[in-house]
Scaffold this active site. Structure first.
Site, PDB file in Angstrom:
ATOM      1  N   GLY A  13       0.844  -1.199   0.000  1.00 59.43           N
ATOM      2  CA  GLY A  13       0.000   0.000   0.000  1.00 59.43           C
ATOM      3  C   GLY A  13       0.879   1.247   0.000  1.00 59.43           C
ATOM      4  CB  ALA A  14       2.538   3.076  -2.591  1.00 58.49           C
ATOM      5  CB  THR A  96      -9.510  -0.309   6.221  1.00 59.21           C
ATOM      6  OG1 THR A  96      -9.070   0.944   6.787  1.00 59.21           O
ATOM      7  CG2 THR A  96      -8.388  -1.302   6.299  1.00 59.21           C
ATOM      8  CB  SER A 273     -14.608  23.729  10.530  1.00 49.79           C
ATOM      9  OG  SER A 273     -15.040  22.413  10.813  1.00 49.79           O
ATOM     10  CB  CYS A 280      -9.473   8.380   8.928  1.00 51.83           C
ATOM     11  SG  CYS A 280      -8.349   7.556   7.785  1.00 51.83           S
ATOM     12  CD  GLN A 282     -19.189  10.032   7.141  1.00 50.13           C
ATOM     13  OE1 GLN A 282     -19.352  11.210   7.424  1.00 50.13           O
ATOM     14  NE2 GLN A 282     -19.799   9.465   6.138  1.00 50.13           N
ATOM     15  CG  PHE A 342      -9.655  16.421   4.413  1.00 50.38           C
ATOM     16  CD1 PHE A 342      -8.645  15.854   3.644  1.00 50.38           C
ATOM     17  CD2 PHE A 342      -9.564  16.335   5.798  1.00 50.38           C
ATOM     18  CE1 PHE A 342      -7.565  15.231   4.246  1.00 50.38           C
ATOM     19  CE2 PHE A 342      -8.491  15.705   6.410  1.00 50.38           C
ATOM     20  CZ  PHE A 342      -7.481  15.157   5.634  1.00 50.38           C
ATOM     21  NE  ARG A 350      -8.411   9.630   0.927  1.00 52.52           N
ATOM     22  CZ  ARG A 350      -7.519   8.742   1.369  1.00 52.52           C
ATOM     23  NH1 ARG A 350      -7.721   7.457   1.174  1.00 52.52           N
ATOM     24  NH2 ARG A 350      -6.432   9.143   1.996  1.00 52.52           N
ATOM     25  NE  ARG A 446     -12.415  24.250   6.453  1.00 55.44           N
ATOM     26  CZ  ARG A 446     -12.118  23.025   6.874  1.00 55.44           C
ATOM     27  NH1 ARG A 446     -11.725  22.822   8.109  1.00 55.44           N
ATOM     28  NH2 ARG A 446     -12.251  22.001   6.066  1.00 55.44           N
TER      29      ARG A 446
HETATM   30  N1  LIG Z   1      -4.876   8.920   5.324  1.00 59.20           N
HETATM   31  C1  LIG Z   1      -4.472   9.106   6.567  1.00 59.20           C
HETATM   32  O1  LIG Z   1      -4.120  10.206   6.954  1.00 59.20           O
HETATM   33  C2  LIG Z   1      -4.424   7.975   7.533  1.00 59.20           C
HETATM   34  C3  LIG Z   1      -4.897   6.711   7.202  1.00 59.20           C
HETATM   35  N2  LIG Z   1      -4.829   5.684   8.105  1.00 59.20           N
HETATM   36  C4  LIG Z   1      -5.257   4.333   7.741  1.00 59.20           C
HETATM   37  O2  LIG Z   1      -4.258   3.773   6.884  1.00 59.20           O
HETATM   38  C5  LIG Z   1      -4.852   2.909   5.917  1.00 59.20           C
HETATM   39  C6  LIG Z   1      -4.434   3.351   4.524  1.00 59.20           C
HETATM   40  O3  LIG Z   1      -4.932   4.656   4.314  1.00 59.20           O
HETATM   41  P1  LIG Z   1      -4.419   5.565   3.106  1.00 59.20           P
HETATM   42  O4  LIG Z   1      -2.947   5.437   2.986  1.00 59.20           O
HETATM   43  O5  LIG Z   1      -5.025   6.888   3.307  1.00 59.20           O
HETATM   44  O6  LIG Z   1      -5.117   4.809   1.869  1.00 59.20           O
HETATM   45  P2  LIG Z   1      -4.829   5.003   0.315  1.00 59.20           P
HETATM   46  O7  LIG Z   1      -6.076   4.640  -0.381  1.00 59.20           O
HETATM   47  O8  LIG Z   1      -4.185   6.325   0.064  1.00 59.20           O
HETATM   48  O9  LIG Z   1      -3.705   3.890  -0.006  1.00 59.20           O
HETATM   49  C7  LIG Z   1      -3.939   2.522   0.030  1.00 59.20           C
HETATM   50  C8  LIG Z   1      -3.166   1.879  -1.123  1.00 59.20           C
HETATM   51  O10 LIG Z   1      -3.234   0.453  -0.995  1.00 59.20           O
HETATM   52  C9  LIG Z   1      -3.233  -0.099  -2.295  1.00 59.20           C
HETATM   53  N3  LIG Z   1      -3.693  -1.490  -2.229  1.00 59.20           N
HETATM   54  C10 LIG Z   1      -4.925  -1.948  -1.889  1.00 59.20           C
HETATM   55  N4  LIG Z   1      -4.943  -3.293  -1.906  1.00 59.20           N
HETATM   56  C11 LIG Z   1      -3.703  -3.699  -2.271  1.00 59.20           C
HETATM   57  C12 LIG Z   1      -3.100  -4.969  -2.456  1.00 59.20           C
HETATM   58  N5  LIG Z   1      -3.781  -6.104  -2.249  1.00 59.20           N
HETATM   59  N6  LIG Z   1      -1.811  -5.014  -2.847  1.00 59.20           N
HETATM   60  C13 LIG Z   1      -1.105  -3.874  -3.043  1.00 59.20           C
HETATM   61  N7  LIG Z   1      -1.619  -2.635  -2.868  1.00 59.20           N
HETATM   62  C14 LIG Z   1      -2.902  -2.548  -2.484  1.00 59.20           C
HETATM   63  C15 LIG Z   1      -4.136   0.827  -3.086  1.00 59.20           C
HETATM   64  O11 LIG Z   1      -3.908   0.709  -4.460  1.00 59.20           O
HETATM   65  C16 LIG Z   1      -3.735   2.201  -2.501  1.00 59.20           C
HETATM   66  O12 LIG Z   1      -2.734   2.831  -3.283  1.00 59.20           O
HETATM   67  C17 LIG Z   1      -6.355   2.961   6.170  1.00 59.20           C
HETATM   68  O13 LIG Z   1      -6.692   1.878   6.998  1.00 59.20           O
HETATM   69  C18 LIG Z   1      -6.534   4.257   6.926  1.00 59.20           C
HETATM   70  O14 LIG Z   1      -7.636   4.200   7.794  1.00 59.20           O
HETATM   71  C19 LIG Z   1      -4.287   5.866   9.338  1.00 59.20           C
HETATM   72  C20 LIG Z   1      -3.793   7.083   9.717  1.00 59.20           C
HETATM   73  C21 LIG Z   1      -3.807   8.233   8.844  1.00 59.20           C
HETATM   74  O1  LIG Z   2      -6.587   8.217  11.027  1.00 64.03           O
HETATM   75  C1  LIG Z   2      -6.423   9.191  10.330  1.00 64.03           C
HETATM   76  O2  LIG Z   2      -6.662   9.239   9.122  1.00 64.03           O
HETATM   77  C2  LIG Z   2      -5.943  10.484  10.922  1.00 64.03           C
HETATM   78  O3  LIG Z   2      -7.140  11.305  11.089  1.00 64.03           O
HETATM   79  C3  LIG Z   2      -6.892  12.614  11.575  1.00 64.03           C
HETATM   80  O4  LIG Z   2      -6.028  13.310  10.689  1.00 64.03           O
HETATM   81  P1  LIG Z   2      -6.563  14.024   9.359  1.00 64.03           P
HETATM   82  O5  LIG Z   2      -7.929  13.538   9.028  1.00 64.03           O
HETATM   83  O6  LIG Z   2      -5.488  13.882   8.351  1.00 64.03           O
HETATM   84  O7  LIG Z   2      -6.620  15.580   9.719  1.00 64.03           O
HETATM   85  P2  LIG Z   2      -7.148  16.399  10.997  1.00 64.03           P
HETATM   86  O8  LIG Z   2      -6.195  17.488  11.254  1.00 64.03           O
HETATM   87  O9  LIG Z   2      -7.453  15.513  12.132  1.00 64.03           O
HETATM   88  O10 LIG Z   2      -8.492  17.045  10.466  1.00 64.03           O
HETATM   89  C4  LIG Z   2      -9.639  16.276  10.187  1.00 64.03           C
HETATM   90  C5  LIG Z   2     -10.788  17.193   9.824  1.00 64.03           C
HETATM   91  O11 LIG Z   2     -11.257  17.911  10.963  1.00 64.03           O
HETATM   92  C6  LIG Z   2     -11.273  19.293  10.683  1.00 64.03           C
HETATM   93  N1  LIG Z   2     -10.961  20.036  11.929  1.00 64.03           N
HETATM   94  C7  LIG Z   2      -9.875  19.709  12.658  1.00 64.03           C
HETATM   95  C8  LIG Z   2      -9.594  20.379  13.818  1.00 64.03           C
HETATM   96  C9  LIG Z   2     -10.445  21.413  14.264  1.00 64.03           C
HETATM   97  O12 LIG Z   2     -10.246  22.049  15.321  1.00 64.03           O
HETATM   98  N2  LIG Z   2     -11.525  21.701  13.506  1.00 64.03           N
HETATM   99  C10 LIG Z   2     -11.815  21.036  12.342  1.00 64.03           C
HETATM  100  O13 LIG Z   2     -12.819  21.344  11.688  1.00 64.03           O
HETATM  101  C11 LIG Z   2     -10.214  19.483   9.606  1.00 64.03           C
HETATM  102  O14 LIG Z   2     -10.413  20.663   8.879  1.00 64.03           O
HETATM  103  C12 LIG Z   2     -10.418  18.246   8.771  1.00 64.03           C
HETATM  104  O15 LIG Z   2     -11.475  18.410   7.876  1.00 64.03           O
HETATM  105  C13 LIG Z   2      -6.185  12.522  12.936  1.00 64.03           C
HETATM  106  O16 LIG Z   2      -5.866  13.845  13.377  1.00 64.03           O
HETATM  107  C14 LIG Z   2      -4.908  11.697  12.829  1.00 64.03           C
HETATM  108  O17 LIG Z   2      -4.323  11.537  14.126  1.00 64.03           O
HETATM  109  C15 LIG Z   2      -5.253  10.321  12.255  1.00 64.03           C
HETATM  110  O18 LIG Z   2      -4.072   9.554  12.093  1.00 64.03           O
END
Ligand SMILES: NC(=O)C1=CN([C@@H]2O[C@H](COP(=O)(O)OP(=O)(O)OC[C@H]3O[C@@H](n4cnc5c(N)ncnc54)[C@H](O)[C@@H]3O)[C@@H](O)[C@H]2O)C=CC1
Ligand SMILES: O=C(O)[C@H]1O[C@H](OP(=O)(O)OP(=O)(O)OC[C@H]2O[C@@H](n3ccc(=O)[nH]c3=O)[C@H](O)[C@@H]2O)[C@H](O)[C@@H](O)[C@@H]1O
EC number: 1.1.1.22
Length: 468
Positions: A13-14, A96, A273, A280, A282, A342, A350, A446
């Site tokens: 997953g990149a 996921t 906001s 994530c 929701q 977002f 997203r 905002r």
């Molecule tokens: N986006 C964020 O800020 C955060 C996300 N997470 C969690 O991390 C996980 C990944 O999130 P993102 O990186 O945002 O997702 P993303 O959708 O950006 O990346 C996932 C990647 O996995 C690849 N993939 C899926 N199935 C595959 C397979 N079988 N083999 C190889 N590649 C495969 C997809 O093509 C995609 O490029 C999720 O569970 C999310 O909840 C956790 C913390 C922060």
């Molecule tokens: O699991 C995840 O995906 C990540 O989700 C959030 O990170 P992220 O969604 O990237 O960004 P946030 O800074 O948390 O903001 C989320 C949303 O809430 C809004 N927000 C945030 C803070 C605030 O005071 N008010 C507000 O409206 C932001 O504008 C944004 O739309 C968490 O902060 C991370 O710790 C977590 O790893």
């Protein structure tokens, strides 16, 4: 006690997590080979692009880290099987999303990509591996992964760890370099603890050991959902108060300051906001609600579900207010949508509140001009098309995406600020006002603009949680 020294890491997953996380591990551990694999050829090609401005993800500081490590000990490729075979430790960092079919539709996390990874690891591995859950997963998923791995293992030994990621987009690199904590959950058996130690040693290259927390595996999995639920709950709580402020004449930013000075409450995450977005919050709360319901904990499920309901209310309220203020009709009126991401400093859209506000206004037949410094036009259209509210042609007819902010606002009846990009604060708002239809409405979703200044220019100004 045998200690495992990791020489080769693979990450499946990149995406927003896999890419930056592995780039930082590679930067900090030059002696470890880190291979990031993905099924998306396009994404891998972007990660390998010689022009670092074309990386698939925009994050401040990311291209510098990639520039240092890529080609040295950081590699991006589509050979998932090869990477699995070579690695001692494999991170699963695939998406996921919320299930869109079958049992748990609209609520549960869809674990099909994670399961596929587990099966592929089991089928391909020729030696013992440590498998690390980096994706956010429902509590007890490690059990399922373990069962799949063991069932297909051919006598190999697999350890499963949970190492959820807490980075926020827009600050991913600094969050990774300087995390509040790193959480690692593993089984209590000696093999599990040895795997935990191996992962601790990787993070300890740059994170203070006092910040590396080790727990049992279920606590680690559930801590991630809990952290996101608490963070989202704070946003919904302050947004609920913002509605009350608009009725009563109180000012939500003043309230945030006043309550945030209470050290028990703290000042962060209290910015009212137009509603939280992101991939994530929701999804993870819906998942938490689903888990609680499946354990028969109705009150617990209902409690957390309110965080989502309040967020939906906030987005709808903002859009409704635009229509109300524009004399109850926006049909055929040009409205500038400033910001589609977002949050600021990311190109990720997203679940962005902008998508839902735009959709509402399009249902009212508004003509939207969208400007975002980092989001491409194709993304804006794809987000609207995905909702399936109207035909793709109609979305393209009613929505224009432009690269010049002043063009978006020129001749508009209203401007709606939906992302808190810093550049919006520095615009020549006098010029914007002069070029708009009058009365010139400005909706700050905002609370970033200087109210007194824009009101003095003549704007009909509305912010969140504040009565003009
Ligand atoms: N986006 C964020 O800020 C955060 C996300 N997470 C969690 O991390 C996980 C990944 O999130 P993102 O990186 O945002 O997702 P993303 O959708 O950006 O990346 C996932 C990647 O996995 C690849 N993939 C899926 N199935 C595959 C397979 N079988 N083999 C190889 N590649 C495969 C997809 O093509 C995609 O490029 C999720 O569970 C999310 O909840 C956790 C913390 C922060
Ligand atoms: O699991 C995840 O995906 C990540 O989700 C959030 O990170 P992220 O969604 O990237 O960004 P946030 O800074 O948390 O903001 C989320 C949303 O809430 C809004 N927000 C945030 C803070 C605030 O005071 N008010 C507000 O409206 C932001 O504008 C944004 O739309 C968490 O902060 C991370 O710790 C977590 O790893």
């Amino acid at each position: 006690m045998t200690e495992t020294r990791i020489k080769h890491i693979a990450c499946i997953g990149a995406g927003y997590v896999g890419g930056p996380t592995m780039a930082v591990i590679a930067q900090k551990c030059p002696d470890i080979k880190v291979t990031v694999v993905d099924i998306s050829r396009e994404r891998i090609a972007e990660w390998n692009d010689s022009n670092l401005d074309n990386l698939p993800i925009y994050e401040p500081g990311l291209k510098e880290v990639v520039a240092e490590a890529r080609g040295r000990n950081l590699f991006f490729c589509t050979d998932v099987e090869g990477a699995i075979r070579e690695a001692d430790m494999i991170f699963i960092s695939v998406n996921t999303p919320t299930k869109t079919y079958g049992v748990g539709k609209g609520m549960a996390a869809d674990l099909k990509y994670v399961e596929l990874c587990a099966r592929q690891i089991a089928n391909v591995a020729t030696g013992n591996k440590i498998v690390v859950e980096k994706s956010t997963l429902p509590v007890r998923t490690a059990q399922s992964i373990r069962t799949i791995l063991d069932a297909e293992s051919n006598g190999l030994q697999f350890q499963v760890l949970s190492n959820p990621e807490f980075l926020a987009e827009g600050t991913a690199v600094s969050d990774l370099l300087n995390p509040d904590r790193v959480l690692i959950g593993g089984s209590e058996e000696e093999g599990g603890q040895a795997a935990v130690r191996a992962l601790v040693e990787i993070y300890a290259r740059w994170v203070d050991r006092s910040k590396i927390l080790t727990t049992n595996i279920w606590s680690s999995e559930l801590s991630k959902l809990t952290a996101n639920a608490f963070l989202a709950q704070r946003v919904s709580s302050i947004n609920a108060i913002s509605a009350l402020c608009e009725k009563s004449g109180a000012d939500v930013d003043e309230i945030a300051r006043a309550i945030g000075m209470d050290s028990r409450i703290g000042p962060k995450f209290l910015k009212a906001s137009v509603g939280f977005g992101g991939s994530c919050f929701q999804k993870d709360i819906l998942n938490l609600v689903y888990i609680a319901r499946s354990y028969g904990l109705t009150e617990v499920a209902d409690y957390w579900e309110q965080v989502i309901s309040m967020n939906d209310y906030q987005k709808r309220r903002f859009a409704e207010n635009i229509v109300n203020r524009l004399f109850n009709t926006v049909s055929g009126k040009k409205i500038a949508i400033m910001g589609w991401a977002f949050k600021k400093d990311t190109n990720d859209t997203r679940e962005s509140a902008a998508i839902y506000v735009a959709d509402y206004l399009l249902n009212e037949q508004a003509e939207l001009w969208v400007y975002d410094p980092k989001v491409k036009a194709e993304r804006v259209y794809a987000d609207l098309d995905y909702l399936n509210t109207r035909g793709e042609d109609e979305n393209r007819k009613l929505v224009k995406v432009v690269r010049d902010p002043y063009e978006a606002m020129q001749g508009a009846h209203a401007v709606a600020v939906l992302t808190e990009w810093d550049e919006f604060k520095a615009y020549d708002w006098q010029r914007v006002y002069d070029d708009m239809k009058k009365p010139a409405f400005l909706f700050d979703g905002r609370n970033i603009l200087d109210r007194n200044k824009v009101k003095a220019l003549g704007f009909e100004f509305e912010a969140i949680g504040y009565r003009s």
